[in-house]
Design a protein around this motif. Structure first.
Motif, PDB file in Angstrom:
ATOM      1  N   PRO A 271      -5.676   2.891   0.344  1.00  0.00           N
ATOM      2  CA  PRO A 271      -6.203   1.521   0.318  1.00  0.00           C
ATOM      3  C   PRO A 271      -5.701   0.761  -0.903  1.00  0.00           C
ATOM      4  CG  PRO A 271      -7.836   3.009  -0.565  1.00  0.00           C
ATOM      5  CD  PRO A 271      -6.660   3.870  -0.134  1.00  0.00           C
ATOM      6  N   PHE A 272      -5.908  -0.542  -0.874  1.00  0.00           N
ATOM      7  CA  PHE A 272      -5.688  -1.365  -2.064  1.00  0.00           C
ATOM      8  C   PHE A 272      -6.823  -2.371  -2.146  1.00  0.00           C
ATOM      9  CE2 PHE A 272      -3.418  -3.493   1.386  1.00  0.00           C
ATOM     10  CZ  PHE A 272      -3.822  -4.812   1.260  1.00  0.00           C
ATOM     11  N   LEU A 273      -6.967  -2.993  -3.308  1.00  0.00           N
ATOM     12  CA  LEU A 273      -8.059  -3.940  -3.533  1.00  0.00           C
ATOM     13  C   LEU A 273      -7.494  -5.249  -4.054  1.00  0.00           C
ATOM     14  CD1 LEU A 273     -11.234  -4.312  -3.736  1.00  0.00           C
ATOM     15  CD2 LEU A 273     -10.947  -3.803  -6.162  1.00  0.00           C
ATOM     16  N   VAL A 274      -7.995  -6.353  -3.517  1.00  0.00           N
ATOM     17  CA  VAL A 274      -7.655  -7.682  -4.017  1.00  0.00           C
ATOM     18  C   VAL A 274      -8.833  -8.184  -4.841  1.00  0.00           C
ATOM     19  CG1 VAL A 274      -6.954 -10.024  -3.414  1.00  0.00           C
ATOM     20  CG2 VAL A 274      -6.272  -8.106  -1.949  1.00  0.00           C
ATOM     21  N   THR A 275      -8.571  -8.598  -6.072  1.00  0.00           N
ATOM     22  CA  THR A 275      -9.647  -9.030  -6.953  1.00  0.00           C
ATOM     23  C   THR A 275      -9.167 -10.195  -7.821  1.00  0.00           C
ATOM     24  OG1 THR A 275     -11.326  -8.246  -8.531  1.00  0.00           O
ATOM     25  CG2 THR A 275      -9.095  -7.407  -8.816  1.00  0.00           C
ATOM     26  N   THR A 276     -10.050 -10.656  -8.690  1.00  0.00           N
ATOM     27  CA  THR A 276      -9.715 -11.769  -9.576  1.00  0.00           C
ATOM     28  C   THR A 276      -9.548 -11.266 -11.004  1.00  0.00           C
ATOM     29  OG1 THR A 276     -12.020 -12.282 -10.116  1.00  0.00           O
ATOM     30  CG2 THR A 276     -11.074 -13.339  -8.153  1.00  0.00           C
ATOM     31  N   GLY A 277      -8.884 -12.087 -11.809  1.00  0.00           N
ATOM     32  CA  GLY A 277      -8.743 -11.738 -13.213  1.00  0.00           C
ATOM     33  C   GLY A 277     -10.079 -11.595 -13.908  1.00  0.00           C
ATOM     34  N   ARG A 278     -11.029 -12.448 -13.577  1.00  0.00           N
ATOM     35  CA  ARG A 278     -12.352 -12.389 -14.212  1.00  0.00           C
ATOM     36  C   ARG A 278     -13.050 -11.070 -13.901  1.00  0.00           C
ATOM     37  NH1 ARG A 278     -17.532 -13.828 -12.574  1.00  0.00           N
ATOM     38  NH2 ARG A 278     -16.714 -14.544 -10.566  1.00  0.00           N
ATOM     39  N   ARG A 279     -12.982 -10.630 -12.636  1.00  0.00           N
ATOM     40  CA  ARG A 279     -13.631  -9.365 -12.265  1.00  0.00           C
ATOM     41  C   ARG A 279     -12.947  -8.173 -12.932  1.00  0.00           C
ATOM     42  NH1 ARG A 279     -17.028  -9.697  -7.673  1.00  0.00           N
ATOM     43  NH2 ARG A 279     -17.395  -7.496  -8.110  1.00  0.00           N
ATOM     44  N   LEU A 280     -11.619  -8.216 -13.029  1.00  0.00           N
ATOM     45  CA  LEU A 280     -10.898  -7.118 -13.666  1.00  0.00           C
ATOM     46  C   LEU A 280     -11.235  -7.057 -15.157  1.00  0.00           C
ATOM     47  CD1 LEU A 280      -8.757  -4.871 -13.443  1.00  0.00           C
ATOM     48  CD2 LEU A 280      -7.025  -6.606 -13.963  1.00  0.00           C
TER      49      LEU A 280
ATOM     50  N   ASN B 247       0.832  -1.200   0.000  1.00  0.00           N
ATOM     51  CA  ASN B 247       0.000   0.000   0.000  1.00  0.00           C
ATOM     52  C   ASN B 247       0.869   1.254   0.000  1.00  0.00           C
ATOM     53  OD1 ASN B 247       0.585  -0.757   2.900  1.00  0.00           O
ATOM     54  ND2 ASN B 247      -0.319   1.270   3.206  1.00  0.00           N
ATOM     55  N   ASP B 248       0.392   2.286  -0.701  1.00  0.00           N
ATOM     56  CA  ASP B 248       1.017   3.598  -0.575  1.00  0.00           C
ATOM     57  C   ASP B 248       0.584   4.209   0.754  1.00  0.00           C
ATOM     58  OD1 ASP B 248       2.302   3.419  -3.040  1.00  0.00           O
ATOM     59  OD2 ASP B 248       0.513   4.103  -4.109  1.00  0.00           O
ATOM     60  N   ILE B 249       1.300   5.231   1.211  1.00  0.00           N
ATOM     61  CA  ILE B 249       1.077   5.779   2.552  1.00  0.00           C
ATOM     62  C   ILE B 249      -0.366   6.260   2.690  1.00  0.00           C
ATOM     63  CG2 ILE B 249       1.731   7.600   4.175  1.00  0.00           C
ATOM     64  CD1 ILE B 249       4.554   7.465   2.987  1.00  0.00           C
TER      65      ILE B 249
END
Length: 249
Positions: free
Chosen positions: A159-168, A154-156
């Motif tokens: 947030p960050f997001l975890v997702t799947t290839g299909r959703r992207l 993460n940058d200071i």
């Protein structure tokens, strides 16, 4: 009473096992090792290696079983996954019943961590009778990927997001974040994005002897990753990879 221990074993390096994981393996009466076909025999081999390295309890038995395959052609994705989970739960139950008489402690060695993009917890709740469930956390592929690239995820303060290839691939870049982690991407979803301003950190076979990592501006690194991924998949017969994308102003 039956107890099922779901033990996170990291990403393939026996050195990633925690003391809690080693203790849980040795406390088990039965360790289950799934076989995923000859193309993914490396995964079963690594589980066997881990047991050979850390298992000192001579009373612990090891049982291997063939893992059912998911019907990837099913148009209803959720139904296909549900049917597959039922089949896997049945395979677990049959293997356990053939080695234990209704009670004891069973261990399953889970790639990465049981809580992240792994179905073992959901499947375990389909067993009948329902066992006591114990979870031993493990190092995830996200941690291994960041460590391999010496990258803070993460940058200071961001947030960050975890997702799947299909959703992207279906939804494009998620709103509200500039950092995403992409897992379970069989179709190389980053190719569907405009690469301008994007940086990528990619890794395959993380923690294994054949680990590959690449990084750089997506416009330049993307084609190299696609070629390396294809070559590695042809050589091994399978690939397990993940990547981080960051959007820079």
């Amino acid at each position: 009473m039956l107890t099922l221990s779901l033990i996170g074993i990291g990403c393939g390096d026996p050195g990633q096992l925690t003391r809690a994981a080693i203790g849980a393996i040795n406390a088990a009466d039965l360790v289950l090792i799934p076989r995923k076909g000859t193309a993914k025999s490396d995964l079963a081999d690594l589980r066997r290696t881990i047991c050979a390295d850390v298992l000192t309890n001579k009373q612990t038995r090891i049982a291997e079983f063939d893992l059912p395959l998911r019907d990837a052609t099913d148009a209803d994705y959720r139904k296909g996954v549900d049917d597959w989970h039922d089949a896997v739960a049945s395979a677990w139950s049959q293997t356990i019943a053939s080695h234990l008489e209704g009670e004891g402690k069973v261990a399953l060695l889970i790639w990465g961590d049981p809580s992240l993009y792994d179905s073992s917890l959901r499947i375990s709740r389909r067993l009948d009778p329902l066992p006591d469930i114990e979870v031993i956390p493990g190092i995830t592929s996200i941690q291994a990927l960041c460590a391999a690239h010496a990258l803070p995820l993460n940058d200071i303060g961001e947030p960050f997001l975890v997702t799947t290839g299909r959703r992207l691939r279906e939804g494009g870049w998620p709103a509200g974040v500039d950092t995403i982690v992409v897992m379970l991407d069989g179709g190389i979803a980053f190719q569907s994005l405009d690469p301008e301003g994007l940086q990528i950190w990619w890794g395959a076979y993380l923690g294994m002897p054949d680990q590959i990592i690449m990084s750089g501006a997506l416009v330049e690194a993307g084609p190299r990753i696609v070629a390396a991924r294809q070559e590695a998949r042809e050589r091994h017969g399978w690939i397990m990879d993940s990547y981080i994308l960051k959007r820079r102003p």
